[in-house]
Design a protein around this motif. Structure first.
Motif, mmCIF file in Angstrom:
data_model
loop_
_atom_site.group_PDB
_atom_site.id
_atom_site.type_symbol
_atom_site.label_atom_id
_atom_site.label_comp_id
_atom_site.label_asym_id
_atom_site.label_seq_id
_atom_site.Cartn_x
_atom_site.Cartn_y
_atom_site.Cartn_z
ATOM 1 N N LEU A 142 10.045 -25.515 -13.761
ATOM 2 C CA LEU A 142 10.201 -24.172 -13.183
ATOM 3 C C LEU A 142 9.526 -24.006 -11.817
ATOM 4 C CD1 LEU A 142 9.940 -21.921 -16.358
ATOM 5 C CD2 LEU A 142 11.927 -22.208 -14.859
ATOM 6 N N TRP A 145 11.295 -24.091 -8.153
ATOM 7 C CA TRP A 145 11.954 -23.006 -7.426
ATOM 8 C C TRP A 145 11.180 -22.674 -6.151
ATOM 9 C CZ3 TRP A 145 16.581 -20.866 -7.918
ATOM 10 C CH2 TRP A 145 17.259 -20.980 -9.154
ATOM 11 N N LEU A 183 13.535 -18.119 -10.077
ATOM 12 C CA LEU A 183 12.831 -18.563 -11.284
ATOM 13 C C LEU A 183 12.991 -17.523 -12.393
ATOM 14 C CD1 LEU A 183 9.226 -20.048 -11.265
ATOM 15 C CD2 LEU A 183 9.971 -18.511 -13.054
ATOM 16 N N SER A 186 16.669 -17.267 -13.563
ATOM 17 C CA SER A 186 17.162 -18.396 -14.357
ATOM 18 C C SER A 186 16.689 -18.280 -15.802
ATOM 19 C CB SER A 186 16.724 -19.733 -13.756
ATOM 20 O OG SER A 186 15.323 -19.846 -13.728
#
Lengths: 231, 186
Positions: A142, A145, A183, A186
Motif C-alpha cells: 500500500l 501509492w 490508497l 483502492s
C-alpha cells in the motif's frame, strides 16, 4: 434386489461405513490405477513447486533490496543537510530494511514448513506463513501509492543530479496527495466490490488482499487448527 | 526386518526403491484423494501432486520408521493444502453445510452402491482435519499411529474420534429414508 444403504430396515451404522470403505479400496485400486501410470509417465517434470518457488522469489527480493539499501544509505548521509532529500532517503531506507526483514522472516517460515511434518503442525505453520504474507504484502504494498514519488525524487537526484522537489515542490505534493487518495480509494473499492470477483486470478488476489479476505481466511484456518489441537 | 525395508533394500536406485514402496501403498494415495476431492479430474491431479511431493521428500525418509506413517503425513498435508488452494480459487467451496452440499454435484453420480454414496456424503461434510482423522479410523489405524500422523496426543485422538463417531451416527440416522422407518428398527 437393489442393495440399499438400509440393511434389514435399519440406518447405516459406523461398521457399514467401514464395509463401504473396504469396497471403495477395491474400486480405487482397479479403476484409478490409471492415474498412477500417468504419474510414472509424466514423472516429476510438471509437479508444482509452490513453496520452493516462493522461497527463491523471496531470496531474490531480499538481495535486490539489500542492493538498493546499499545505495540509499550513503545517499541520505550525503544529503543530510537538505531536509527533503534526507526525509526521502530515510523513508526509502526504512522501507528497504522492512522489506528485507519481511523477506527473511518468510524464508525462515518457509524453511520450517515441510510436508513430512505431522499434519496439524504443518497446517499451522502453513497458515502462519500465509497470515504473515498477507499482512506484509499489505503493509509493504500500500505505501507504494506514495513511495513511488519518494523513489522518483531520490532516483532523479542520485542518477541525474536533479532535485525534483526543489524545482517543482507543487508537483511532488500533488502527486503525493493523489497517491494518498488512491490508497484510500483502492481499499474502499476492494471492500465494495469484493463480492464480485474479477476474472483475472491476479486481480482477484489483489482484491482479496485489500478487502482483508485472505487475512480473515488465514486467521480462520489458524483458529480451526487451534480448536482441533485442544482436547 | 520390516516388509517395506526387505523389499526396498534389494533395489538399486533410490527411484526404484521409492516406486516399489509407492506401488505397495498406492491405495493410500487414492483413498486420500477420494475424501478430499469431489471429481475424478481433481482426484487425478491431487494424486500426481502427492506422488511428486512424496518423491521430493523421500531423501528425508528414515528407513527405520514406518513408511505408511510418513506417507500419510505427506499425502494428508498435500491434500489439505490442495483443497484450501482450490477453495480460494473457486470461492464457493468452503466448509460445507447442508445447503451448500445439496448445491454441489454428487461426487459419485453413477455410484451404484448406496453405502459408498453415503460414505462420500458424510465424509464430505467434515472439515479438513476431521476428514484426516476419520480416514485414519477407517483405515484401522490405532490411537498411537493416528496421533503420530496428526501431531496431537493419543487422548485427543480418542476424544475427537468419539465425538466424530457420535456425529456420524446422527448423520447416518438422519439420512434414513422414510420407507425404512415403517419397516425396520434402528
Amino acid at each position: 434386489m437393489l442393495i440399499r444403504g438400509l440393511m434389514w430396515g435399519r440406518a447405516m451404522e459406523l461398521d457399514d461405513l467401514k464395509v463401504a470403505w473396504a469396497q471403495l479400496e477395491q474400486r480405487v485400486e482397479t479403476t484409478e490405477a490409471l492415474a498412477f501410470s500417468e504419474y510414472k509417465e509424466r514423472r516429476l517434470d510438471k509437479s508444482r513447486r509452490a513453496l520452493r518457488a516462493l522461497g527463491w522469489g523471496q531470496a531474490l527480493h531480499c538481495l535486490l533490496w539489500i542492493g538498493l539499501v546499499a545505495i540509499v544509505a550513503p545517499f541520505w548521509i550525503e544529503h543530510r543537510h537538505v531536509p527533503h532529500l534526507l526525509v526521502a532517503g530515510l523513508a526509502l531506507h526504512v522501507y528497504g530494511v522492512a522489506t528485507i526483514w519481511a523477506g527473511a522472516t518468510q524464508l525462515l517460515l518457509i524453511g520450517r514448513t515441510y510436508y513430512t511434518a505431522p499434519v496439524v503442525i504443518f497446517q499451522r505453520r502453513l497458515a502462519e506463513l500465509q497470515r504473515f504474507r498477507v499482512v506484509s504484502s499489505l503493509a509493504l504494498g500500500l505505501p507504494w501509492w506514495i513511495l513511488w514519488v519518494v523513489a522518483t525524487v531520490v532516483g532523479a537526484k542520485w542518477w541525474l543530479g536533479v532535485d525534483l522537489y526543489a524545482q517543482s515542490p507543487g508537483w511532488i505534493q500533488v502527486a503525493m496527495g493523489i497517491g494518498g487518495a488512491g490508497l484510500v480509494l483502492s481499499v474502499w473499492a476492494a471492500r465494495r466490490f469484493a463480492e464480485v470477483p474479477p476474472q483475472s486470478p491476479m486481480l482477484r488476489r489483489i482484491v482479496d488482499d485489500l478487502a482483508g479476505r485472505r487475512l480473515v481466511r488465514a486467521i480462520r484456518q489458524l483458529d480451526e487448527i487451534a480448536r482441533f489441537e485442544r482436547e | 526386518m520390516a516388509p517395506d525395508r526387505q523389499e526396498t533394500s534389494a533395489l538399486d536406485s533410490p527411484h526404484a526403491r521409492f516406486e516399489a514402496l509407492l506401488a505397495r501403498h498406492t491405495g493410500l494415495v487414492f483413498k486420500v484423494t477420494s475424501i478430499y476431492c469431489r471429481d475424478a479430474e481433481d482426484r487425478r491431479d491431487l494424486a500426481q501432486e502427492i506422488c511428486a511431493q512424496l518423491w521430493r521428500a523421500y531423501p528425508s525418509y528414515d528407513v527405520g520408521r514406518s513408511f505408511s506413517t510418513w506417507m500419510y503425513r505427506v499425502a494428508l498435508n498435500v491434500a489439505i493444502s490442495h483443497r484450501r488452494s482450490s477453495s480460494r480459487r473457486d470461492r464457493y467451496f468452503h466448509s460445507l453445510d447442508d445447503a451448500a452440499l445439496a448445491a454441489i454435484p454428487d461426487p459419485a453420480p453413477h455410484e451404484p452402491d448406496d453405502r459408498v454414496r453415503e460414505l462420500y456424503r458424510v465424509i464430505h461434510q467434515l472439515d479438513d482435519l476431521d476428514r484426516a482423522l476419520i480416514l485414519l479410523y477407517l483405515e484401522g489405524r490405532n490411537y498411537r499411529e493416528s496421533a503420530e500422523v496428526l501431531g496431537i496426543t493419543e487422548t485427543n485422538v480418542a476424544t475427537k474420534l468419539n465425538r466424530l463417531k457420535h456425529r456420524l451416527r446422527r448423520e447416518l440416522a438422519d439420512s434414513r429414508p422414510d420407507v425404512g422407518e415403517s419397516h425396520g428398527t434402528r
